[in-house]
Design a protein around this motif. Sequence first.
Motif, PDB file in Angstrom:
ATOM      1  N   UNK A 107      -1.473   5.004   6.591  1.00 16.86           N
ATOM      2  CA  UNK A 107      -1.630   5.349   7.938  1.00 16.86           C
ATOM      3  C   UNK A 107      -2.064   4.280   8.798  1.00 16.86           C
ATOM      4  N   UNK A 108      -2.655   3.560   8.338  1.00 18.35           N
ATOM      5  CA  UNK A 108      -3.353   2.400   8.857  1.00 18.35           C
ATOM      6  C   UNK A 108      -3.162   0.843   7.816  1.00 18.35           C
ATOM      7  N   UNK A 133      -4.801   5.285   3.480  1.00 19.53           N
ATOM      8  CA  UNK A 133      -4.287   3.862   3.810  1.00 19.53           C
ATOM      9  C   UNK A 133      -4.366   3.079   2.339  1.00 19.53           C
ATOM     10  N   UNK A 134      -4.861   3.625   1.409  1.00 23.57           N
ATOM     11  CA  UNK A 134      -4.831   3.001   0.051  1.00 23.57           C
ATOM     12  C   UNK A 134      -4.161   3.616  -0.994  1.00 23.57           C
ATOM     13  N   UNK A 135      -3.582   2.852  -1.848  1.00 22.58           N
ATOM     14  CA  UNK A 135      -2.693   3.236  -3.051  1.00 22.58           C
ATOM     15  C   UNK A 135      -3.179   2.399  -4.164  1.00 22.58           C
ATOM     16  N   UNK A 136      -3.047   2.906  -5.544  1.00 22.59           N
ATOM     17  CA  UNK A 136      -3.282   2.369  -6.639  1.00 22.59           C
ATOM     18  C   UNK A 136      -1.983   2.470  -7.674  1.00 22.59           C
ATOM     19  N   UNK A 187       0.889  -1.159  -0.144  1.00 23.07           N
ATOM     20  CA  UNK A 187       0.003   0.025   0.139  1.00 23.07           C
ATOM     21  C   UNK A 187       0.750   1.231  -0.026  1.00 23.07           C
ATOM     22  N   UNK A 188       2.047   1.373  -0.415  1.00 18.15           N
ATOM     23  CA  UNK A 188       2.935   2.392  -0.289  1.00 18.15           C
ATOM     24  C   UNK A 188       2.491   3.191  -1.438  1.00 18.15           C
ATOM     25  N   UNK A 189       2.757   4.662  -1.621  1.00 14.64           N
ATOM     26  CA  UNK A 189       2.956   5.656  -2.672  1.00 14.64           C
ATOM     27  C   UNK A 189       4.347   5.844  -3.169  1.00 14.64           C
ATOM     28  N   UNK A 238       4.514  10.713   5.413  1.00 14.21           N
ATOM     29  CA  UNK A 238       2.956  10.602   5.776  1.00 14.21           C
ATOM     30  C   UNK A 238       2.306  10.248   4.593  1.00 14.21           C
ATOM     31  N   UNK A 239       2.792  10.554   3.277  1.00 11.31           N
ATOM     32  CA  UNK A 239       1.897  10.144   1.994  1.00 11.31           C
ATOM     33  C   UNK A 239       2.544   8.936   1.534  1.00 11.31           C
TER      34      UNK A 239
END
Length: 486
Positions: free
Chosen positions: A359-360, A174-177, A147-149, A354-355
């Motif tokens: 966070x969860x 908490x979600x990345x695409x 889930x990293x950006x 933080x980005x």
Amino acid sequence: MKYFTLLLVQLLAFSLWANIQSEPVPYERQDSDHIKEIMKAWDSNKGEYLYESIAAIVMKQQQPERPQGVNQTSFELLQMMDEQRIGRLDRIAAVELENERNTSRGDQFYWEEWRAYVQSTKCDMSNGKSHGDPHMLTYDGESYDFQNAGDYLLTASEDNSFYVQTQQYRISSSIALNGGVMMNINGDLVEFRSADKKEGERMIHINGEEIQNEQSDLVLAQGGVINYKKGRHIVKWPTGEQMIISQRKFKQNTLFDLQVNVPSCRDDYYGLLGNNDRQKNDLVAYDLETGEAIDYQRTANSNDDLFGANRRAPEVLSRLESELFFITRRFGAVHQLDSTTSLFPNRMTDIPDSVRYPTELLTLAQLEDDQVEEGLRKAREAGVAEEDLYGAVYDYGHLGLEPIAYNDEYKAPKRSTKYKEPAIEKKEVNGNNNKTQPQIRIRPSIFIGTGVRVTPPRQHRPSTSPRPSTRSGSAPRTAPSPRGGR
């Protein structure tokens, strides 16, 4: 203004490659008139091109110009050839190899690499995935969530002629695409980016050029091919790798689903999708100061741990959170790209923690029982494979993303069963010589390469830590030799 912007983008793209040179191989090119004759007898139009194309791959040089009507990669052409003829070519190359060994002082040989490449076309394929938000499946069958950006190295071969980066953007805390894909296809730089069609933007860019007609087949100068079929693009490398790219839109968001296939007989890969060594040991990080490998011993989860009431048990939650923390922080750092290693024109490298990090660390514990049950029902109705069920339920529950099946859809070309050699100088009864079939033209055909083969240099590997090596008990590998393991 639009012309100026396009020119600027091209300059930025090519500036990344300006000082990249093909690394010389430690052997000289060899030739065999016998092998060339057999290939030309197999197909008078494709045979000579195939002979020169294989030589260019082995020597890591510029590919020959394709004859009109040839819209397959050299790997696919060999897959189409009958096995008796492949065996005959291999026997001749084996004799040539012995002659080369007797006359060369080196320990790496042209015909050895030539044979390895030809034999790899008979291998099965390993499948890896990056799909949804996103869920990963390595070539060796290990699954995990990431889930990293930011910009990350998805997968590459050791010589980097096969090279894929992904750009993950955050849609919530908490979600990345997957929002973008950058590829080196044996020297052609290809980008898939999320595009606003209403603003006239294009999804596909090749060597800095926008591709206007995206729903067509594209033939690349350095031996690659991009096919379009039923809303998906199938990217094919001349070295045998393939990637299916499909785009999904939901709730004002866009994501790319990626399915990657590589020859199962090769283990010279690295990146988020692992090394293809047929062992589930791909999640390895390294101590940034000592370089020592850090293995995370994962515990197998039962169905009840993932989907049942036990998913909220403190010991299960603690274990999953510890695992996800290792993946996002330590393992992710191995494959994280920076401003000097990312190939994206609009890089996402200098972003705050933080980005970059969620966070969860989400699991199915945050979903209600009826959400999990409905997600499972929809996933099974859609034909989702068992190993992808968790990701499908996760995506449906946390994003509202409808489940779809990600089955391995790799299809090799049909191999010929005919071995009879056609006559090379066959004349027609009516006196017309060497009539050929009408040529197939691909629209558009792309021949806009830089003129020389370009490969990401060694520093285009993640520079934040040593090269990942997931072989049990081994130290981090040094920079690979130019052989690339073929």
